[in-house]
Design a protein around this motif. Structure first.
Motif, PDB file in Angstrom:
ATOM      1  N   LYS A  87       0.816  -1.307  -0.144  1.00  0.00           N
ATOM      2  CA  LYS A  87      -0.065  -0.108   0.002  1.00  0.00           C
ATOM      3  C   LYS A  87       0.920   1.241  -0.068  1.00  0.00           C
ATOM      4  O   LYS A  87       2.060   1.265   0.497  1.00  0.00           O
ATOM      5  N   THR A  92      -1.744   8.256  -5.452  1.00  0.00           N
ATOM      6  CA  THR A  92      -3.038   7.861  -6.239  1.00  0.00           C
ATOM      7  C   THR A  92      -2.502   6.647  -7.379  1.00  0.00           C
ATOM      8  O   THR A  92      -1.377   6.572  -7.576  1.00  0.00           O
ATOM      9  N   VAL A  93      -3.660   6.113  -7.697  1.00  0.00           N
ATOM     10  CA  VAL A  93      -3.341   5.210  -8.685  1.00  0.00           C
ATOM     11  C   VAL A  93      -2.754   5.737  -9.914  1.00  0.00           C
ATOM     12  O   VAL A  93      -1.815   4.830 -10.467  1.00  0.00           O
ATOM     13  N   TYR A 124     -11.522   4.518 -10.014  1.00  0.00           N
ATOM     14  CA  TYR A 124     -10.050   4.067  -9.367  1.00  0.00           C
ATOM     15  C   TYR A 124      -8.752   4.790  -9.782  1.00  0.00           C
ATOM     16  O   TYR A 124      -7.901   5.062  -8.921  1.00  0.00           O
ATOM     17  N   GLU A 128      -6.586   6.732  -3.789  1.00  0.00           N
ATOM     18  CA  GLU A 128      -5.076   6.607  -2.854  1.00  0.00           C
ATOM     19  C   GLU A 128      -4.971   4.960  -2.937  1.00  0.00           C
ATOM     20  O   GLU A 128      -5.771   4.205  -2.698  1.00  0.00           O
ATOM     21  N   VAL A 129      -3.668   4.683  -2.960  1.00  0.00           N
ATOM     22  CA  VAL A 129      -3.428   3.193  -2.891  1.00  0.00           C
ATOM     23  C   VAL A 129      -3.106   2.749  -1.611  1.00  0.00           C
ATOM     24  O   VAL A 129      -2.146   2.916  -1.020  1.00  0.00           O
ATOM     25  N   LEU A 138      -6.122  -4.238  -4.903  1.00  0.00           N
ATOM     26  CA  LEU A 138      -4.802  -3.892  -4.659  1.00  0.00           C
ATOM     27  C   LEU A 138      -3.997  -4.807  -5.697  1.00  0.00           C
ATOM     28  O   LEU A 138      -2.798  -4.147  -6.273  1.00  0.00           O
ATOM     29  N   ILE A 141      -4.443  -3.344  -9.164  1.00  0.00           N
ATOM     30  CA  ILE A 141      -3.659  -2.192  -9.311  1.00  0.00           C
ATOM     31  C   ILE A 141      -2.259  -2.640  -9.696  1.00  0.00           C
ATOM     32  O   ILE A 141      -1.284  -2.076 -10.531  1.00  0.00           O
ATOM     33  N   GLU A 142      -1.725  -3.654  -8.699  1.00  0.00           N
ATOM     34  CA  GLU A 142      -0.334  -3.924  -8.896  1.00  0.00           C
ATOM     35  C   GLU A 142       0.235  -4.678 -10.154  1.00  0.00           C
ATOM     36  O   GLU A 142       1.254  -4.310 -11.031  1.00  0.00           O
ATOM     37  N   THR A 145       0.421  -2.175 -12.727  1.00  0.00           N
ATOM     38  CA  THR A 145       1.687  -1.221 -12.697  1.00  0.00           C
ATOM     39  C   THR A 145       2.884  -2.146 -13.756  1.00  0.00           C
ATOM     40  O   THR A 145       3.567  -1.361 -14.201  1.00  0.00           O
TER      41      THR A 145
END
Length: 237
Positions: A87, A92-93, A124, A128-129, A138, A141-142, A145
């Motif tokens: 986290k 932010t994302v 999204y 915030e992450v 999460l 989102i990872e 990335t």
């Protein structure tokens, strides 16, 4: 090409990796599987530089990177998705995706990547992450990335862990895209049959050793037979 030579690693006087030798070629999708405690995650963390081997070498495209740091390896193009995503309070994302790409990224590009991992982009992109996100959110989102980064080597440590069925289907879709696009070396640690079935090659580990490495057609049926779990259920052990 990534070459691992005679890698050994101990913890509390127990051999976690025992003389591991492995060659991973570009534009291939590999899945490492095996019983819990067989050394899969340790091997992945050693490739990333999170852990240091007690002996042996790691060679990337002819260069010995055994002593290089995590940061240096990230700059070389090695990306890692943790089993439990990190986290980042206050980030932010969209910020995270921009940092991952290392080049300028538009909101449109960010939204496109988020959509690919099954997230509503408008909902999204500015979040915030932090702890307000679920484990599945999460995780997606990872993975986003890593898609943004387009690494030379992408490592996913049990990406199916802690996500719901709908998220898992999105994950499989992303992996199929990666596999069909031949984007560098993709290395996934998984017990899941659906992920095993899209691999180019499967690596079977047990007690810190590589027991077998073969094209999925030559190994998957044997793994599933030995598994003795119902179809679609995670690898026993």
């Amino acid at each position: 090409m990534l070459v691992l030579k005679d890698l050994c690693f101990k913890r509390d006087n127990k051999k976690i990796l025992d003389n591991v030798n492995l060659t991973l070629e570009e534009n291939k999708f590999y899945v490492i599987t095996g019983k819990n405690g067989s050394g899969k995650s340790t091997l992945a963390k050693i490739i990333m530089g999170i852990l240091k081997p007690d002996s042996g070498k790691i060679i990337l495209n002819g260069k010995d990177i055994t002593e290089t740091s995590v940061t240096e390896r990230a700059k070389m193009g090695i990306g890692f998705a943790f089993q439990q995503p990190v986290k980042f309070k206050g980030i932010t994302v969209f910020d995270l995706l921009k940092i991952s790409k290392t080049k300028e990224m538009t909101r449109k590009e960010a939204c496109s990547i988020l959509s690919r991992v099954g997230l509503c982009a408008l909902e999204y992109v500015d979040r915030e992450v932090n702890a307000s996100l679920s484990g599945g959110e999460l995780k997606r989102i990872e993975i986003a990335t890593l898609i943004a980064k387009k690494p030379v080597i992408s490592i996913f440590d049990e990406p199916e862990a802690g996500i719901d069925l709908w998220s898992f289907q999105s994950l499989i879709k992303v992996f199929k895209e990666i596999e069909s696009a031949n984007l560098g070396i993709t290395l996934v640690i998984s017990h899941q049959e659906k992920i095993l079935s899209i691999a180019d090659e499967i690596i079977l580990m047990n007690e810190g050793k590589i027991i077998k490495m073969a094209q999925k057609e030559n190994i998957l049926k044997d793994i599933l037979k030995e598994d003795k779990c119902p179809k679609g259920v995670d690898f026993c052990g």
